[in-house]
Design an enzyme around this catalytic site. Sequence first.
Site, short mmCIF file in Angstrom:
data_model
loop_
_atom_site.label_atom_id
_atom_site.label_comp_id
_atom_site.label_asym_id
_atom_site.label_seq_id
_atom_site.Cartn_x
_atom_site.Cartn_y
_atom_site.Cartn_z
N GLU A 1 -9.43 -3.63 -12.48
CA GLU A 1 -8.84 -2.58 -11.64
C GLU A 1 -8.11 -1.61 -12.55
O GLU A 1 -7.32 -2.03 -13.41
CB GLU A 1 -7.83 -3.17 -10.66
N ASP B 1 4.53 0.00 -4.98
CA ASP B 1 4.66 -0.71 -6.24
C ASP B 1 6.10 -1.02 -6.60
O ASP B 1 7.01 -0.24 -6.34
CB ASP B 1 4.01 0.10 -7.36
#
Lengths: 276, 403
Positions: free
Chosen positions: A52, A63
């Site tokens: 990824e 995040d």
Amino acid sequence: MSGERRIAQRFAALKSQGRGGLVTFVTAGDPDYETSEKILAGLPEAGADLIEIGMPFSDPMADGPAIQAANLRALASGITLKRTLDLVRGFRKRDAETPIILMGYYNPIYSMGAEKFSQAAREAGADGVIIVDLPPEEETELKAPIDKAGLDFVRLTTPTSDDRRLDRILPGASGFIYYVSVAGITGTKSAAQTSIADAVARIRRKTKLPVAVGFGIRTPEQAAETARTADAAVVGSALVGEIAAAEAAGKPRTEAAAAVLGLTRRLSTAVRAGKP
Amino acid sequence: MNKINTYRGGPDEHGHFGLHGGRYVAETLMPLILAVERAYNDCKADPAFKAEFERLLTHYVGRPSPLYFAERLTEHFGGAKIYFKRDELNHTGSHKINNCLGQIMVARRMGKTRIIAETGAGQHGVATATVCALFNLPCIVYMGAKDIERQAPNVFRMKLLGAEVRLVTSGSQSLKDALNEALRDWVANVDDTFYIIGTVAGPHPYPAMVRDFQSVIGREAREQILAQEGRLPDQLVACVGGGSNAMGLFHPFLDDPGVAMDAVEAAGLGLDTDKHAASITGGRPGILHGNRTYLLQDDDGQILEAHSISAGLDYPGVGPEHSWLHDMKRVNYVSATDAEALDAFQLCSKLEGIIPALEPAHALAHVAKIAGKMARDKIIVMNMCGRGDKDVFTVAEKLGVKL
């Protein structure tokens, strides 16, 4: 790209090997383009089964601190979405098999244009996308051109996805299902293995797609255990944390790359040894 | 161009205002966002909810706020009659309390036991801390480090009210980053937490819900101007950062074709610099904080830092309904600089004995530009959405005065 898609091929290969896979996440351009290029080039040999690549964004709302910092380092080094695709193109010239999934937030893509991005991602050699802030309710304008380009549109399920929600998410997903194992942001809490097992079983009752599990998986032991339960374990924050640590210690960037690949090796060794 | 029957019918069932709005959130939040929407729809349909909301607005907030004819400013500019909608007289000193009361009532109906909020100038943080004290719920307010420094009095007020103020040091350390942190908190605490968003932005249903709670401003202004002048105003003026006070004033008038509306964005050091907060005038559509709307962003779609002397306008986005009203050309989006706002701040203090917040000082700076050019029988209603006590330190510093 012709014939079967790389993501499906890779999961089929893992199945025939009788083991779960390791998915590594790194942010494009972190800490700079050249180091990022080296890390990507070394990941398959170090044992990453799927890769990824984070597309940097100024406001990564899902995040935690580690990946927020990675985004800022990458943006400070001058990375753009176009240069991120250059990284993919460079990787693909040397590696025809390891699937690349682009992960990020929608605005940089929308800014480039969904159609243009989808074509460019395909031409660069990417295999799929995961867009954190595009739930099924809003995804159509990107999913249509991504489908048309022959890329996989990976959808996310979470601990908050009840059966009704799974019925909304799972049909129409492609590539694999990304199970976000904790309600929260990346790299903070870790889920109990029993709750992961329950969730994966619940998802598998409703789809034949492989299930990768991420968020909060940091150690080789956690990765091995998760990859036994699911089809793959995703590790991100711990890997980008290696870059942060190398930067903080003022080490040369070759060492940051070596540290990321070193952790990948340890994770991969554990995942590969982990079959029951 | 686009002929439609009403400007008040939005959003559609998916939360879209034309191109704008929507629900661009992480999947973890989707079930919760859908639950908030269901709960809000229940509340809207419940007469008991409405009665309780109105009781609190009357007896706790002090509504209706007056509609005041600013005679000396009218004389000074020598044109249109200027009225202030005095939302700075509300309990807590701004319009923010209207929305906070509504949202905490929705939160209670959902059985949520923990409240989070973001704040820029601190007005929304204070209003949220206030309603949390009233309803005895723990309150966490995210605030950018830069804003904590320039809005110290409000930080202390929040603490007095029992809230925990969490310093945000990521990104530009102002309102945008406080929103990011609040969203990160929410996604990690979905079971017990309600997020009281302070403006008409965020994922659906927030833009519509906040607008509905703030529309009390426009509904009152409409009745009051009809009572005082026997007719509707010619011009409405309000400042816009996220845009909650402007939506609150404008929405009840949107279908009155004779009522023009100017929304004033913060032009900071000037629109020709990179130090401003004029998302509509200087930005383009993008996706941030759960909705599509006009945003300040670079060529790569990275969000830019906004700048304004006013912490409450220092935001690189704007509510999606504003973006739509701009696209439809129903509202005219203009701007005023830091310097113009400072002048208006001082003028209003001296001529009217009202120290405005720096946010509505931007609205007044625009009134200063248009009032003199309008005939004396024209009527302007401006939203005085907050008082300036919180800003005296900032203004003193700008004027070179040591306190």
